[in-house]
Design a protein around this motif. Structure first.
Motif, short mmCIF file in Angstrom:
data_model
loop_
_atom_site.label_atom_id
_atom_site.label_comp_id
_atom_site.label_asym_id
_atom_site.label_seq_id
_atom_site.Cartn_x
_atom_site.Cartn_y
_atom_site.Cartn_z
N ILE A 48 33.64 43.95 3.12
CA ILE A 48 32.76 44.65 4.29
C ILE A 48 32.98 44.11 5.67
N THR A 49 33.23 45.04 6.42
CA THR A 49 33.63 44.69 7.63
C THR A 49 32.95 45.42 8.80
N THR A 50 33.13 45.13 9.98
CA THR A 50 32.55 46.08 11.09
C THR A 50 33.13 47.32 10.77
N GLU A 51 34.18 47.66 10.33
CA GLU A 51 34.64 49.00 10.54
C GLU A 51 34.22 49.82 9.06
N GLY A 52 33.58 49.08 8.11
CA GLY A 52 33.21 49.87 7.00
C GLY A 52 33.46 49.08 5.68
N LEU A 53 33.43 49.77 4.53
CA LEU A 53 33.47 49.37 3.04
C LEU A 53 34.96 49.67 2.79
N VAL A 69 35.03 53.59 3.00
CA VAL A 69 33.82 54.37 3.47
C VAL A 69 33.65 53.62 4.93
N LYS A 70 34.05 54.38 6.02
CA LYS A 70 33.74 54.23 7.32
C LYS A 70 32.31 53.86 7.80
N ALA A 71 32.28 52.71 8.50
CA ALA A 71 31.01 52.44 9.20
C ALA A 71 30.29 53.44 9.49
N TRP A 72 30.87 54.26 10.53
CA TRP A 72 29.82 55.30 11.36
C TRP A 72 29.42 56.27 10.42
N THR A 73 29.83 56.38 8.94
CA THR A 73 29.62 57.30 7.91
C THR A 73 28.12 56.80 7.52
N LEU A 193 27.24 42.32 4.95
CA LEU A 193 26.15 43.17 5.38
C LEU A 193 25.90 42.54 6.87
N GLN A 194 25.52 41.29 7.17
CA GLN A 194 25.39 40.79 8.29
C GLN A 194 26.57 41.06 9.45
N ARG A 195 27.92 40.94 8.90
CA ARG A 195 29.08 41.40 9.78
C ARG A 195 28.93 42.66 10.13
N LEU A 196 28.55 43.66 9.21
CA LEU A 196 28.82 45.06 9.29
C LEU A 196 27.63 45.32 10.53
#
Length: 224
Positions: A48-53, A69-73, A193-196
């Motif tokens: 789980i990164t700032t960019e997604g899953l 799975v991109k974060a913005w989605t 999730l905190q990072r995301l």
């Protein structure tokens, strides 16, 4: 020969399975990856990164890019943690110095909305403390590495400390991804999730503890 795959790397969440659902009402997964089944090794991990899953087979070193799975989605992230979600005043805590009662346990009366802002930060902090102080030292300790699908204990998943992470996509169909993992990996989910949340790509992402009914329905239906 080697033992079961484990890692202390907080960026690598060892998962037992991931399931993809085409919409919010579907009960049967359209796709799935199971740890140690078929071409997938027991090194199935979620990052789980700032960019997604992102999913990888860490033993083979093979990224599962079709599961990106991109974060913005992302619209909603829900977590089932038996220690954090269930309020049982009669339960005997494993920890000697139990923290103050959680403010964000699921309640049918007051927890119907997604948590955002300071509430989301508070929820993730509580989740991290619960999983790091209790679940990580849980009695199962990763001993349930192999899938219990079809085993006599399949209906007793809650007693084995299983954690669930469900991601809902921001589209009209409400596409979902559901991750099943052991209790010893729960703290890594909270960290991820905190990072995301700190990233810039998921500003309107909501967070929510999953109810017992939802978790039981989702997991038992899949044979855990």
């Amino acid at each position: 020969m080697r033992g079961p795959y484990t890692t202390k790397d907080p960026d690598k969440i060892v998962i037992k399975a991931v399931y993809g659902f085409l919409n919010q009402f579907s009960k049967t997964p359209a796709s799935q990856l199971l740890s140690g089944i078929g071409h997938v090794t027991d090194g199935l991990i979620l990052r789980i990164t700032t960019e997604g899953l992102f999913i990888d087979d860490d033993v083979r070193g093979v990224p599962q890019r079709e599961w990106d799975v991109k974060a913005w989605t992302l619209k909603l992230m829900e977590v089932w943690c038996p220690v954090h979600n269930i309020a049982d005043s009669n339960a005997t805590p494993r920890a000697t110095n139990k923290p103050a009662p959680s403010r964000f346990k699921f309640s049918a009366r007051n927890q119907s909305r997604a948590l955002m802002g300071d509430d989301a930060d508070g929820y993730l902090t509580e989740l991290l403390h619960a999983c790091k102080d209790d679940c990580r030292m849980g009695p199962h300790g990763g001993s349930d590495i192999e899938s219990s699908r079809g085993a006599p204990q399949a209906g007793e998943w809650k007693n084995r400390g299983l954690h669930v992470l469900r991601a809902t996509i921001r589209d009209q169909e409400g596409k979902r991804f559901l991750f099943v993992l052991g209790e010893e990996e729960g703290w890594k989910v909270a960290v991820g999730l905190q990072r995301l949340r700190k990233g810039t790509q998921a500003r309107q992402l909501g967070y929510q503890p999953m109810s017992l009914t939802e978790a039981r329905s989702a997991v038992e239906m899949l044979g855990w």
